[in-house]
Design a protein around this motif. Structure first.
Motif, PDB file in Angstrom:
ATOM      1  N   SER A 193       0.848  -1.210   0.000  1.00  0.00           N
ATOM      2  CA  SER A 193       0.000   0.000   0.000  1.00  0.00           C
ATOM      3  C   SER A 193       0.873   1.246   0.000  1.00  0.00           C
ATOM      4  CB  SER A 193      -0.908   0.007   1.238  1.00  0.00           C
ATOM      5  OG  SER A 193      -1.759  -1.100   1.215  1.00  0.00           O
ATOM      6  N   PHE A 194       0.413   2.278  -0.747  1.00  0.00           N
ATOM      7  CA  PHE A 194       1.079   3.581  -0.797  1.00  0.00           C
ATOM      8  C   PHE A 194       0.080   4.652  -0.383  1.00  0.00           C
ATOM      9  CE2 PHE A 194       3.167   0.861  -3.862  1.00  0.00           C
ATOM     10  CZ  PHE A 194       4.512   1.014  -3.552  1.00  0.00           C
ATOM     11  N   SER A 195       0.563   5.896  -0.399  1.00  0.00           N
ATOM     12  CA  SER A 195      -0.320   7.020  -0.056  1.00  0.00           C
ATOM     13  C   SER A 195      -1.349   7.263  -1.141  1.00  0.00           C
ATOM     14  CB  SER A 195       0.511   8.298   0.156  1.00  0.00           C
ATOM     15  OG  SER A 195       1.185   8.624  -1.037  1.00  0.00           O
ATOM     16  N   HIS A 196      -2.415   8.012  -0.813  1.00  0.00           N
ATOM     17  CA  HIS A 196      -3.501   8.350  -1.735  1.00  0.00           C
ATOM     18  C   HIS A 196      -4.223   7.102  -2.233  1.00  0.00           C
ATOM     19  CE1 HIS A 196      -2.103  12.454  -1.710  1.00  0.00           C
ATOM     20  NE2 HIS A 196      -0.864  12.034  -2.048  1.00  0.00           N
ATOM     21  N   GLY A 197      -4.184   5.987  -1.459  1.00  0.00           N
ATOM     22  CA  GLY A 197      -4.967   4.810  -1.828  1.00  0.00           C
ATOM     23  C   GLY A 197      -4.365   3.941  -2.912  1.00  0.00           C
ATOM     24  N   ARG A 198      -3.119   4.169  -3.271  1.00  0.00           N
ATOM     25  CA  ARG A 198      -2.504   3.342  -4.318  1.00  0.00           C
ATOM     26  C   ARG A 198      -1.981   2.045  -3.719  1.00  0.00           C
ATOM     27  NH1 ARG A 198       1.981   6.830  -6.693  1.00  0.00           N
ATOM     28  NH2 ARG A 198       2.193   7.369  -4.490  1.00  0.00           N
ATOM     29  N   THR A 199      -2.047   0.950  -4.481  1.00  0.00           N
ATOM     30  CA  THR A 199      -1.529  -0.364  -4.063  1.00  0.00           C
ATOM     31  C   THR A 199      -0.712  -0.969  -5.180  1.00  0.00           C
ATOM     32  OG1 THR A 199      -3.516  -1.470  -4.836  1.00  0.00           O
ATOM     33  CG2 THR A 199      -3.496  -0.761  -2.518  1.00  0.00           C
ATOM     34  N   LYS A 200       0.094  -1.955  -4.820  1.00  0.00           N
ATOM     35  CA  LYS A 200       0.941  -2.628  -5.799  1.00  0.00           C
ATOM     36  C   LYS A 200       1.205  -4.064  -5.312  1.00  0.00           C
ATOM     37  CE  LYS A 200       5.457  -2.320  -8.032  1.00  0.00           C
ATOM     38  NZ  LYS A 200       6.733  -1.583  -8.093  1.00  0.00           N
ATOM     39  N   ASN A 201       1.097  -5.042  -6.231  1.00  0.00           N
ATOM     40  CA  ASN A 201       1.375  -6.444  -5.900  1.00  0.00           C
ATOM     41  C   ASN A 201       2.868  -6.710  -6.087  1.00  0.00           C
ATOM     42  OD1 ASN A 201      -1.288  -7.079  -5.321  1.00  0.00           O
ATOM     43  ND2 ASN A 201      -1.760  -7.527  -7.476  1.00  0.00           N
ATOM     44  N   VAL A 202       3.508  -7.256  -5.073  1.00  0.00           N
ATOM     45  CA  VAL A 202       4.951  -7.526  -5.081  1.00  0.00           C
ATOM     46  C   VAL A 202       5.164  -9.036  -4.928  1.00  0.00           C
ATOM     47  CG1 VAL A 202       7.155  -7.034  -3.987  1.00  0.00           C
ATOM     48  CG2 VAL A 202       5.371  -5.292  -4.048  1.00  0.00           C
ATOM     49  N   VAL A 203       6.019  -9.605  -5.780  1.00  0.00           N
ATOM     50  CA  VAL A 203       6.342 -11.039  -5.712  1.00  0.00           C
ATOM     51  C   VAL A 203       7.429 -11.240  -4.671  1.00  0.00           C
ATOM     52  CG1 VAL A 203       7.175 -13.036  -6.972  1.00  0.00           C
ATOM     53  CG2 VAL A 203       5.718 -11.328  -8.113  1.00  0.00           C
ATOM     54  N   VAL A 204       7.200 -12.139  -3.717  1.00  0.00           N
ATOM     55  CA  VAL A 204       8.166 -12.431  -2.648  1.00  0.00           C
ATOM     56  C   VAL A 204       8.331 -13.957  -2.523  1.00  0.00           C
ATOM     57  CG1 VAL A 204       7.592 -10.323  -1.398  1.00  0.00           C
ATOM     58  CG2 VAL A 204       6.346 -12.410  -0.904  1.00  0.00           C
ATOM     59  N   GLU A 205       9.353 -14.346  -1.833  1.00  0.00           N
ATOM     60  CA  GLU A 205       9.577 -15.778  -1.532  1.00  0.00           C
ATOM     61  C   GLU A 205       9.033 -16.079  -0.142  1.00  0.00           C
ATOM     62  OE1 GLU A 205      13.626 -16.768  -1.915  1.00  0.00           O
ATOM     63  OE2 GLU A 205      13.677 -16.491  -4.094  1.00  0.00           O
ATOM     64  N   THR A 206       8.290 -17.149  -0.060  1.00  0.00           N
ATOM     65  CA  THR A 206       7.721 -17.553   1.237  1.00  0.00           C
ATOM     66  C   THR A 206       8.245 -18.933   1.619  1.00  0.00           C
ATOM     67  OG1 THR A 206       5.781 -18.500   0.170  1.00  0.00           O
ATOM     68  CG2 THR A 206       5.647 -16.176   0.809  1.00  0.00           C
ATOM     69  N   LYS A 207       8.450 -19.137   2.875  1.00  0.00           N
ATOM     70  CA  LYS A 207       8.873 -20.446   3.401  1.00  0.00           C
ATOM     71  C   LYS A 207       7.671 -21.161   4.036  1.00  0.00           C
ATOM     72  CE  LYS A 207      13.692 -19.307   4.242  1.00  0.00           C
ATOM     73  NZ  LYS A 207      14.798 -19.304   5.230  1.00  0.00           N
ATOM     74  N   ALA A 208       7.749 -22.441   4.018  1.00  0.00           N
ATOM     75  CA  ALA A 208       6.659 -23.236   4.615  1.00  0.00           C
ATOM     76  C   ALA A 208       6.599 -23.006   6.100  1.00  0.00           C
ATOM     77  CB  ALA A 208       6.865 -24.731   4.328  1.00  0.00           C
ATOM     78  N   LYS A 209       5.390 -22.910   6.589  1.00  0.00           N
ATOM     79  CA  LYS A 209       5.213 -22.707   8.012  1.00  0.00           C
ATOM     80  C   LYS A 209       5.578 -23.981   8.782  1.00  0.00           C
ATOM     81  CE  LYS A 209       1.457 -19.404   7.488  1.00  0.00           C
ATOM     82  NZ  LYS A 209       0.050 -19.083   7.806  1.00  0.00           N
ATOM     83  N   LYS A 210       6.107 -23.743   9.931  1.00  0.00           N
ATOM     84  CA  LYS A 210       6.415 -24.910  10.807  1.00  0.00           C
ATOM     85  C   LYS A 210       5.128 -25.421  11.424  1.00  0.00           C
ATOM     86  CE  LYS A 210      11.100 -23.566  12.038  1.00  0.00           C
ATOM     87  NZ  LYS A 210      12.039 -23.278  13.146  1.00  0.00           N
ATOM     88  N   ARG A 211       5.041 -26.716  11.438  1.00  0.00           N
ATOM     89  CA  ARG A 211       3.876 -27.339  12.060  1.00  0.00           C
ATOM     90  C   ARG A 211       4.137 -27.486  13.552  1.00  0.00           C
ATOM     91  NH1 ARG A 211       2.479 -32.210   7.719  1.00  0.00           N
ATOM     92  NH2 ARG A 211       2.070 -30.811   5.944  1.00  0.00           N
ATOM     93  N   VAL A 212       3.201 -27.061  14.300  1.00  0.00           N
ATOM     94  CA  VAL A 212       3.330 -27.103  15.757  1.00  0.00           C
ATOM     95  C   VAL A 212       2.556 -28.311  16.268  1.00  0.00           C
ATOM     96  CG1 VAL A 212       2.964 -25.881  17.922  1.00  0.00           C
ATOM     97  CG2 VAL A 212       3.540 -24.595  15.819  1.00  0.00           C
ATOM     98  N   VAL A 213       3.220 -29.120  17.042  1.00  0.00           N
ATOM     99  CA  VAL A 213       2.572 -30.309  17.632  1.00  0.00           C
ATOM    100  C   VAL A 213       1.703 -29.846  18.790  1.00  0.00           C
ATOM    101  CG1 VAL A 213       2.975 -32.573  18.697  1.00  0.00           C
ATOM    102  CG2 VAL A 213       4.561 -31.671  16.966  1.00  0.00           C
ATOM    103  N   ASN A 214       0.542 -30.417  18.846  1.00  0.00           N
ATOM    104  CA  ASN A 214      -0.394 -30.031  19.892  1.00  0.00           C
ATOM    105  C   ASN A 214       0.086 -30.532  21.256  1.00  0.00           C
ATOM    106  OD1 ASN A 214      -2.079 -28.844  18.073  1.00  0.00           O
ATOM    107  ND2 ASN A 214      -3.222 -30.732  17.655  1.00  0.00           N
ATOM    108  N   LYS A 215       1.151 -29.885  21.708  1.00  0.00           N
ATOM    109  CA  LYS A 215       1.637 -30.203  23.047  1.00  0.00           C
ATOM    110  C   LYS A 215       1.204 -29.089  23.969  1.00  0.00           C
ATOM    111  CE  LYS A 215       5.765 -32.700  21.560  1.00  0.00           C
ATOM    112  NZ  LYS A 215       7.247 -32.751  21.630  1.00  0.00           N
ATOM    113  N   PRO A 216       0.777 -29.487  25.111  1.00  0.00           N
ATOM    114  CA  PRO A 216       0.425 -28.425  26.053  1.00  0.00           C
ATOM    115  C   PRO A 216       1.648 -27.657  26.492  1.00  0.00           C
ATOM    116  CG  PRO A 216       0.304 -30.570  27.119  1.00  0.00           C
ATOM    117  CD  PRO A 216       0.602 -30.865  25.698  1.00  0.00           C
ATOM    118  N   GLY A 217       1.581 -26.400  26.448  1.00  0.00           N
ATOM    119  CA  GLY A 217       2.735 -25.579  26.835  1.00  0.00           C
ATOM    120  C   GLY A 217       2.301 -24.350  27.571  1.00  0.00           C
ATOM    121  N   PRO A 218       3.235 -23.608  28.000  1.00  0.00           N
ATOM    122  CA  PRO A 218       2.886 -22.406  28.766  1.00  0.00           C
ATOM    123  C   PRO A 218       2.186 -21.359  27.950  1.00  0.00           C
ATOM    124  CG  PRO A 218       5.252 -22.506  28.355  1.00  0.00           C
ATOM    125  CD  PRO A 218       4.687 -23.806  27.873  1.00  0.00           C
ATOM    126  N   GLY A 219       2.259 -21.405  26.588  1.00  0.00           N
ATOM    127  CA  GLY A 219       1.587 -20.391  25.766  1.00  0.00           C
ATOM    128  C   GLY A 219       0.156 -20.663  25.526  1.00  0.00           C
TER     129      GLY A 219
END
Length: 841
Positions: A24-50
Motif C-alpha cells: 500500500s502507498f499514499s492516496h490509496g494506491r496499491t501494488k502487488n509484489v512477488v516475494v519468496e515464502t517459506k513453509a510454516k512450521k507445524r506445531v505439535v499439539n503439546k500443552p505448553g505455557p503459551g
C-alpha cells in the motif's frame, strides 16, 4: 521434514516458494509484489505455557523462546494490547462500512426525490397543456357546431318542405346532425375511416409528446425522422405562429417610409441605423450594386441616396455645417427688450492716459500694476456712477503691436472714447483707433486728456482731428469733445454725462431671458484654474451650469467671476465676466453661444475643428508645384530667425506673433515656429532644441522640468514683461543675420611709366603715384582707356630695391600684380580699400 520420529531426513518440502504481497502507498494506491515464502512450521499439539489454561487465560508460551528480559506479566500485557488493537480495528471497519452504507442510502434518497420532483413537474406541465388543448378543442367544436347549425338552417330555409310532416323530419335530421357535429346533407363516414383518423391522431400526439420531451432516442436519430431536426425552439416558434394566427395578429406590419438625413459622407452602419434597417441588408444591397463594403466603410452622398431609395425611404440632403443650426438665432420681440448698460471702449495712442483716466473713473490703480506702465491686455470693468448709471468699460492697449486688440475692442462696443493727450496731439495709434471706430460704425467721444499741463493745447487737437474727417461739435460737427485730467479729476463728471447722453441716443436694449451669447475679449491658461476666458455678454443671461460652445472649444460654466474677483451665479447683457470650465483655450474674438446639450456642443466643436483643418489643408493644396519651387528658391537667399513664443494671454500672444512677423526684409525674417498660452514646458524646450532657436516667454515662466531640460540641452529662455523690449531684442538679433554692407574707399591712383621683366617675379610696372597713396595691403584695379581690365591684389610694392608698405603721392615705385602679367605703359592703377558696415533692420 517430519518430527514424528525425531529423525531429520532430506526433502523438498521445507524449501521457499514464490508468493505475492499487496503493498500500500499514499492516496490509496496499491501494488502487488512477488516475494519468496517459506513453509510454516507445524506445531505439535503439546500443552505448553503459551496455550490457554483451564481458566481461559492466554498461555505465555515457552520461556526459552521468549525474548530476553521479558517477564510473564509483560508478555501477558502485550498480548492483551494486541487483542484490544484488533478489536478496535474491527469496530472501526464496521463503523466505516455503516457510514458508507448510510451515505449511499442518502444519495439514493436524494436521487429519488429529484426524480420525483421532475416527474411531478412534467406531469403538471402535461396536465396544463392537456387542459389547454381540451379547452381549445371545446372552443373549436363549439364554433364548428355554431357554423354548421347556421349552414343547416340556411339549407332548410332554402329547401323548405311543403308539408308539416316533411318540415318536422328535416328539423329532426338537423338536430341529429348538430348533436353528432356533422352536416346532415353530407355523406357519413364509415367505421374504418373513423378508426384510421383516430389512429393518425394518436400517432401525431405521440410524436408531439416526443418532441416536447426534448429527448431523442437512438432509433430516431439514426432513422432521420422528424424528431431529429425539429428542436424545442422550433416547436415554440410554431406554437407562437399558431397562437398569433388564431388571434388574427399574423398580418405583417406595414413598412414605414422615413426621411433620412444624409450628409456628404456617411458610414454604412450609420446609414442602416438612420433607415432602421439591418446592416447586413444594406451591405447585401450594396454588393448587388457591385460594391464590396463593410459596415464601417464610408459612402458618398450619391451612393447612399440610391440605397435609401431602394429601401423605400426618402433622402434629405444636409450639410455638415447644419450642426450649427442648433445655435438659437432668436428674433427678440420688442416687449421682451429692456435697457442695458452701454459698453464703452477706451482707445488712443500709447501713453496718452487711457488707463489713468479709467482708474480715475473707477477710483482704482490698474496702471501701476501694468509692466512698464503700459497696458498690454484688454481689461473689462463695470463702473456704477454717482447717479446710479452702470457702465461697462474696455481698456485697450495703445502700443503699435496691439492693432488686433484695438480692432476687437471696437467691434464689441457701443461707444468709443478716443483719448488724445493735449500736449502730444494726434499720433499714429490715434489715427488707427479712429479708423477702427469708423470701420465698426461706432460713435466716438473725444477725451482731451492732460489738460492741466502747461503746454496743453486743446484747440490744436480739434484742428488736427479735422485732417482725419473727425468734426467736433465746436466746429459744427456731431462728435462730442470733453477736456479732462486723469490726474486732477477735472472734467470726469462731464465725460460720464456725455457717455450717458450718447447711450440714451443709441437706445441700447437687450433680452435677458434667452440663451446667452457673447464675445471673448481675452483668453488665457491659468495654473490651477485651467483655460479662462474673459467674456462680454451681449445677449441673454449666462448662468453657472450652462453648456456652451466658443470657437473650436466647448465647455460647461463651472464658475463666473466678475471684475472685482467675486463669484457670481449669472451675468446679464453688457456684463464682463471670467468664465471657467472650458476644455481648451479659445481664440480672442471668438463668439460664445449657449446650447442645450453637451452632445450638441461636442458636435459643433468637432465640426469647427474639422473645418479649420480642411481650410488649412486646402490653403496648402492650392499652392502649385511651380509656386513651391519658386518659393523654395527664394527662401534659399533668405536667412530666418526662428523663435518659440509663449505668452500669458491669447491677445498678447496674437500681438507678439503679428509684431515679430513684421520684422525683416528680403534678406532676413523672423519665423515663429510655435506660439501658445501658458507656462513654458518641456515640449517647448524640445521643439526649440530641434529647431536651434530660443524660447521667448512673455509674462510667463518655465516650470522646473523645462528649466532643467533647457540647462541640459543648452536652450536659451528669455523672459519679457514689456512688449517693445521683446520686439527690439528680436529685431537686433535678426539684424545680426544681415550680411555686412561692403563699402569701397579710393585711396590713390598711379600711372605705369615703364614695364620691366624681372627673373623669378615676372613683369614689374614702374609707376608714378599721381594721387593719394599706394598700399601693399590694398586692392587694385588696372584701367586701360578708362576700362577695368583686371581687379586683384599686389604681389609686390617696392621703392628702389626695398619692399615697402606704402608709397606716397609724387613718388615712383615698382608694382607687380598677383597672377596677372598683361600690363602696359600708360595704364592707370586704381588703389582702394574695402570697409564692412554693420546693417540693421
Amino acid at each position: 521434514m517430519s518430527d514424528t520420529d525425531g529423525k531429520k531426513t532430506l526433502g523438498l518440502g521445507g524449501g521457499s516458494r514464490p508468493g505475492q504481497v499487496k503493498q500500500s502507498f499514499s492516496h490509496g494506491r496499491t501494488k502487488n509484489v512477488v516475494v519468496e515464502t517459506k513453509a510454516k512450521k507445524r506445531v505439535v499439539n503439546k500443552p505448553g505455557p503459551g496455550a490457554k489454561g483451564a481458566g481461559g487465560k492466554p498461555r505465555l508460551g515457552d520461556p526459552s523462546k521468549r525474548p530476553a528480559g521479558i517477564s510473564d506479566a509483560e508478555m501477558e500485557r502485550r498480548l492483551k494490547a494486541l487483542q484490544a488493537a484488533k478489536a478496535r480495528e474491527a469496530e472501526e471497519t464496521a463503523q466505516r462500512a455503516a457510514e458508507e452504507k448510510a451515505r449511499e442510502e442518502e444519495r439514493e434518497r436524494r436521487r429519488a426525490e429529484i426524480e420525483t420532483k421532475e416527474r411531478e413537474e412534467r406531469e403538471r406541465v402535461e396536465a396544463l397543456r392537456m387542459k389547454q388543448e381540451e379547452e381549445d378543442r371545446k372552443k373549436r367544436e363549439a364554433e364548428l357546431r355554431a357554423q354548421k347549425k347556421e349552414e343547416t338552417r340556411k339549407a332548410v330555409k332554402t329547401d323548405a318542405p311543403q308539408t308539416p310532416q316533411d318540415r318536422a323530419a328535416a328539423e329532426a335530421a338537423a338536430s341529429r346532425a348538430e348533436t353528432k357535429g356533422v352536416v346532415a346533407s353530407g355523406p357519413r363516414k364509415t367505421d374504418r375511416e373513423r378508426d384510421r383518423n383516430e389512429r393518425d391522431a394518436r400517432n401525431a400526439k405521440s410524436k408531439e409528446d416526443n418532441r416536447r420531451s426534448g429527448k431523442l432516442s437512438l432509433n430516431q436519430a439514426l432513422s432521420g425522422g422528424e424528431g431529429r431536426h425539429r428542436s424545442m425552439a422550433a416547436m415554440k416558434r410554431k406554437q407562437e405562429r399558431q397562437r398569433q394566427k388564431a388571434m388574427g395578429g399574423n398580418q405583417r406590419a406595414e413598412k414605414q417610409s422615413r426621411e433620412v438625413r444624409l450628409p456628404e459622407t456617411i458610414l454604412v452602419g450609420e446609414l442602416a441605423n438612420r433607415m432602421a434597417e439591418r446592416s447586413a441588408d444594406v451591405v447585401k444591397s450594396l454588393m448587388k450594386m457591385g460594391m464590396m463594403v463593410t459596415a464601417n466603410q464610408a459612402l458618398d452622398a450619391d451612393t447612399a441616396e440610391l440605397v435609401i431609395e431602394e429601401f423605400g425611404h426618402k433622402a434629405v440632403r444636409v450639410s455638415d455645417a447644419d450642426v450649427e443650426q442648433v445655435i438659437d438665432q432668436i428674433e427678440d420681440k420688442s416687449e421682451d427688450l429692456i435697457a442695458r448698460p452701454p459698453i464703452v471702449a477706451i482707445m488712443g495712442h500709447v501713453d496718452h492716459g487711457k488707463t489713468s483716466l479709467l482708474d480715475a473713473i473707477r477710483k482704482a490703480n490698474v496702471q501701476s500694476s501694468e509692466a512698464g506702465g503700459i497696458t498690454q491686455h484688454i481689461g473689462a470693468y463695470q463702473v456704477t456712477t454717482e447717479s446710479g448709471a452702470v457702465l461697462s468699460f474696455l481698456d485697450t492697449p495703445g502700443h503699435a503691436a496691439f492693432t488686433s486688440m484695438r480692432a476687437r475692442g471696437a467691434n464689441v462696443t457701443d461707444i468709443v472714447i478716443l483719448v488724445v493727450a493735449a500736449d502730444d496731439s494726434v499720433m499714429p495709434q490715434t489715427i488707427e483707433a479712429i479708423n477702427h471706430a469708423k470701420a465698426a460704425k461706432v460713435p466716438m467721444i473725444i477725451a482731451i486728456n492732460k489738460i492741466d499741463k502747461h503746454e496743453a493745447n486743446a484747440q490744436r487737437v480739434r484742428t488736427q482731428l479735422l485732417q482725419h474727417e473727425v468734426v467736433v461739435e465746436e466746429m459744427g460737427g456731431d462728435v462730442q469733445t470733453v477736456e479732462v485730467s486723469a490726474k486732477s479729476g477735472k472734467g470726469l463728471d462731464t465725460l460720464l454725462e456725455a457717455i450717458a447722453l450718447q447711450a440714451e441716443i443709441l437706445e441700447l436694449r437687450a433680452n435677458p431671458d434667452r440663451s446667452a451669447s457673447g464675445a471673448v475679449i481675452e483668453a488665457k491658461l491659468d495654473v490651477g484654474r485651467g483655460p479662462v476666458a474673459t467674456v462680454l455678454v451681449q445677449n441673454g443671461t449666462l448662468k453657472r451650469g450652462d453648456i456652451f460652445v466658443v470657437g473650436e472649444q466647448w465647455g460647461k460654466v463651472r464658475a463666473l467671476i466678475n471684475d472685482q474677483g467675486e463669484r457670481v451665479e449669472e451675468a446679464g447683457p453688457s456684463v464682463p465676466v471670467e468664465v471657467l470650465g472650458l476644455n481648451g483655450t479659445p481664440e480672442a474674438g471668438d463668439v460664445l453661444n449657449v446650447v442645450e446639450t453637451e452632445a450638441q456642443a461636442r458636435e459643433i466643436s468637432d465640426y469647427r475643428i474639422s473645418a479649420a483643418k480642411d481650410k488649412r489643408a486646402a490653403a496648402g493644396a492650392a499652392t502649385t508645384l511651380e509656386q513651391m519651387m519658386a518659393k523654395a528658391k527664394a527662401d534659399q537667399n533668405v536667412s530666418e530667425l526662428a523663435v518659440v513664443v509663449k505668452a500669458d494671454v491669447q491677445g498678447s500672444n496674437e500681438a507678439i506673433v503679428q509684431a515679430l512677423e513684421k520684422i525683416g526684409n528680403d534678406e532676413v525674417r523672423v519665423r515663429v515656429i510655435h506660439s501658445g498660452v501658458g507656462a513654458i514646458t518641456e515640449s517647448d524646450v524640445g521643439l526649440a532644441e530641434a529647431s536651434g532657436c530660443p524660447v521667448i516667454g512673455f509674462n510667463v515662466r518655465a516650470n522646473a522640468p523645462a528649466r532643467n531640460s533647457a540647462n541640459q540641452k543648452g536652450v536659451e529662455i528669455r523672459y519679457y514683461s514689456i512688449i517693445y523690449d521683446l520686439v527690439d531684442d528680436i529685431k537686433a538679433a535678426a539684424s545680426g543675420l544681415l550680411s555686412a554692407e561692403i563699402r569701397e574707399n579710393f585711396i590713390g591712383y598711379a600711372t605705369i611709366k615703364e614695364v620691366f621683366k624681372v627673373t623669378g617675379v615676372g613683369k614689374v610696372a614702374g609707376c608714378l603715384v599721381t594721387e593719394g597713396v599706394a598700399r601693399r595691403s590694398a586692392g587694385v584695379r588696372l584701367l586701360r582707356d578708362d576700362v577695368v581690365v583686371h581687379e586683384g591684389t599686389l604681389k609686390t610694392l617696392k621703392r628702389f630695391k626695398d619692399e615697402v608698405k606704402e608709397v606716397q603721392s609724387g613718388q615712383e615705385c615698382g608694382m607687380a600684380f598677383e597672377h596677372y602679367d598683361d600690363i602696359r605703359p600708360n595704364d592707370v592703377i586704381e588703389i582702394f580699400e574695402r570697409e564692412e558696415i554693420e546693417r540693421s533692420l
